[in-house]
Design an enzyme around this catalytic site. Structure first.
Site, PDB file in Angstrom:
ATOM      1  N   HIS A  85       0.909  -1.092  -0.038  1.00  0.00           N
ATOM      2  CA  HIS A  85      -0.057   0.124   0.061  1.00  0.00           C
ATOM      3  C   HIS A  85       0.689   1.197   0.118  1.00  0.00           C
ATOM      4  O   HIS A  85       1.894   1.250   0.759  1.00  0.00           O
ATOM      5  CB  HIS A  85      -0.974   0.082   1.215  1.00  0.00           C
ATOM      6  CG  HIS A  85      -2.195   0.873   1.159  1.00  0.00           C
ATOM      7  ND1 HIS A  85      -1.858   2.338   1.247  1.00  0.00           N
ATOM      8  CD2 HIS A  85      -3.585   0.592   0.770  1.00  0.00           C
ATOM      9  CE1 HIS A  85      -3.188   2.746   0.989  1.00  0.00           C
ATOM     10  NE2 HIS A  85      -4.012   1.936   0.694  1.00  0.00           N
ATOM     11  N   ASP A 142      -8.034  -4.920  -0.479  1.00  0.00           N
ATOM     12  CA  ASP A 142      -8.623  -5.770  -1.486  1.00  0.00           C
ATOM     13  C   ASP A 142      -8.385  -7.400  -1.258  1.00  0.00           C
ATOM     14  O   ASP A 142      -8.931  -7.939  -1.825  1.00  0.00           O
ATOM     15  CB  ASP A 142      -7.832  -5.547  -2.900  1.00  0.00           C
ATOM     16  CG  ASP A 142      -8.489  -4.009  -3.525  1.00  0.00           C
ATOM     17  OD1 ASP A 142      -9.499  -3.881  -2.987  1.00  0.00           O
ATOM     18  OD2 ASP A 142      -7.699  -3.413  -4.056  1.00  0.00           O
TER      19      ASP A 142
END
Ligand code: ACO
Length: 380
Positions: A265, A316
């Site tokens: 991320h 996700d």
């Protein structure tokens, strides 16, 4: 301005591009913090509904009981689609990706709005409510049309999350399924200046209409480095098929220099995304009563990626096993993200409209400069 002396921040990493009162992300030494309008996302996921969170994002405060009732009623009244949109969904190729369909439908909704260019606060809020209410219907209707099934119209007895599953599958979801969907929508509702929200804010900064801003966001969300990763995750889990193959798969991918979808991320570097922790618990809960293999393979992938790359899963990753166990088709994973994020996008678009300055950064030119023009007939 001497641009050459300035440093390029590739990917705008750590650049602060605007102020916002909608979402706070902090990365502390050992944890990531995510708050919507000052409320911890974990607490909202535990105690709220998506409708409450959408209200919070749009209006800045948690609703009172009567405000929530009125807001939920309004959303219910706005769920049904105009016949023209149903016609559009019927005419589009059934092989289109549902995200392409979604952004086309949003653009078409814009053609039907006589006041498309009005941007006052109240008008923008009304448009936001309509988009939030209609996103699940667009996705569910398109899915049923493309698979030759009859449309299931919205059910006023059901909340936003449960009604989506009902319209999609044609039967009322079990309590655990409805709550899992609701929690998932809460967790995906906003995330500060992620790529799709930034795209929406750039469009809003030109004072483009709200549909144009949402189309920009929808197109951006679909990319595999952003919301598109969730569909790639389920494809990976299917390819791995059994937990004991996960390590070998991850090792092989990394050796080839490929990325493992659902990991890493831009902001949560070295710490775990707080949404992941909630989603992991949710995935485990569903695995106990539904198909356990998605969660089991995910655990093995998580261990292997940490072992070889020291990366944590992002939002996700565990959403893929949640959606698989909710019976959501693989190519609807990204649209489900959009069904939630439309609340954050519209809140940001309105915030941008109301405190606007055109977003227009610079680029450092690295090509040849001051070249002599050669007439066409003299070029070799
Ligand atoms: N798999 C393997 N290695 C990775 C991954 C990954 N998923 N993510 C980052 N890395 C590695 C990079 O190769 C790099 O390693 P190196 O220093 O040895 O070269 C290091 O981690 C840093 O990566 P960056 O490219 O600098 O990270 P960046 O901030 O640019 O990218 C991104 C963030 C795009 C999310 C990235 O982690 C990625 O591609 N992840 C996979 C796609 C994904 O899951 N996207 C969803 C993100 S969440 C969301 O948008 C909703």
């Amino acid at each position: 301005m001497e641009l050459k002396s300035k440093k390029v921040k590739e990917g705008l990493q750590d650049i602060i591009a605007c102020k916002t009162g909608i979402c706070r992300i902090e990365v502390e030494e050992d944890r990531g913090i995510l708050e919507y309008r000052g409320y911890a996302v974990e607490e909202l996921a535990e105690r709220s509904t998506f409708e409450e969170v959408a209200y919070l994002l749009l209006f800045g405060e948690l609703p009172t009981k009567s405000e929530l009732e009125a807001f939920s009623e309004e959303l219910k009244e706005l769920r049904e689609l105009p016949p023209q949109i149903i016609g559009l969904l019927t005419n589009l190729s059934p092989f289109s990706h549902p995200m392409v369909v979604l952004r086309t439908a949003v653009s078409y909704l814009g053609t039907m709005d006589k006041h498309i260019h009005y941007r006052s606060h109240d008008v923008s809020i009304a448009k936001a409510k309509s988009l939030i209410a209609k996103f699940p219907t667009i996705i569910a209707y398109f899915h049923r049309i493309r698979s030759g099934q009859k449309l299931i119209h919205p059910n006023d007895e059901l909340g936003h999350a449960a009604n989506f599953l009902y319209m999609l599958k044609g039967e009322e979801p079990e309590k655990i399924e409805a709550r899992a969907m609701d929690v998932d929508l809460i967790l995906h509702a906003d995330h500060e200046l992620n790529a799709s929200t930034f795209a929406a804010r750039i469009a809003a900064s030109t004072l483009a209409d709200i549909y144009a801003c949402v189309v920009a966001a929808t197109g951006t969300l679909m990319g595999p480095l952003h919301g598109g990763a969730s569909q790639k995750v389920i494809e990976m889990l299917r390819e791995i098929a059994v937990p004991w193959r996960a390590e070998e798969y991850v090792k092989m991918k990394l050796e080839r220099g490929e990325r493992i979808m659902g990991f890493g991320h831009r902001v949560y570097r070295g710490v775990i995304d707080p949404r992941t922790l909630v989603l992991k618990r949710l995935a485990e809960k569903l695995a106990r009563v539904k198909e356990p293999k998605w969660y089991q393979i995910s655990l093995a992938v998580e261990d292997a990626v940490y072992k070889y790359k020291k990366l944590y899963p992002n939002v996700d990753f565990y959403s893929a096993s949640v959606y698989a166990n909710l019976g959501i088709p693989d190519d609807l994973f990204i649209p489900v993200f959009a069904i939630s994020r439309i609340s954050g996008w519209t809140a940001h678009i309105i915030e941008q409209y109301e405190n606007n300055r055109l977003i227009r950064p610079r680029a450092l030119y690295v090509g040849e400069a001051c070249r002599k023009y050669i007439p066409l007939e003299e070029r070799e």
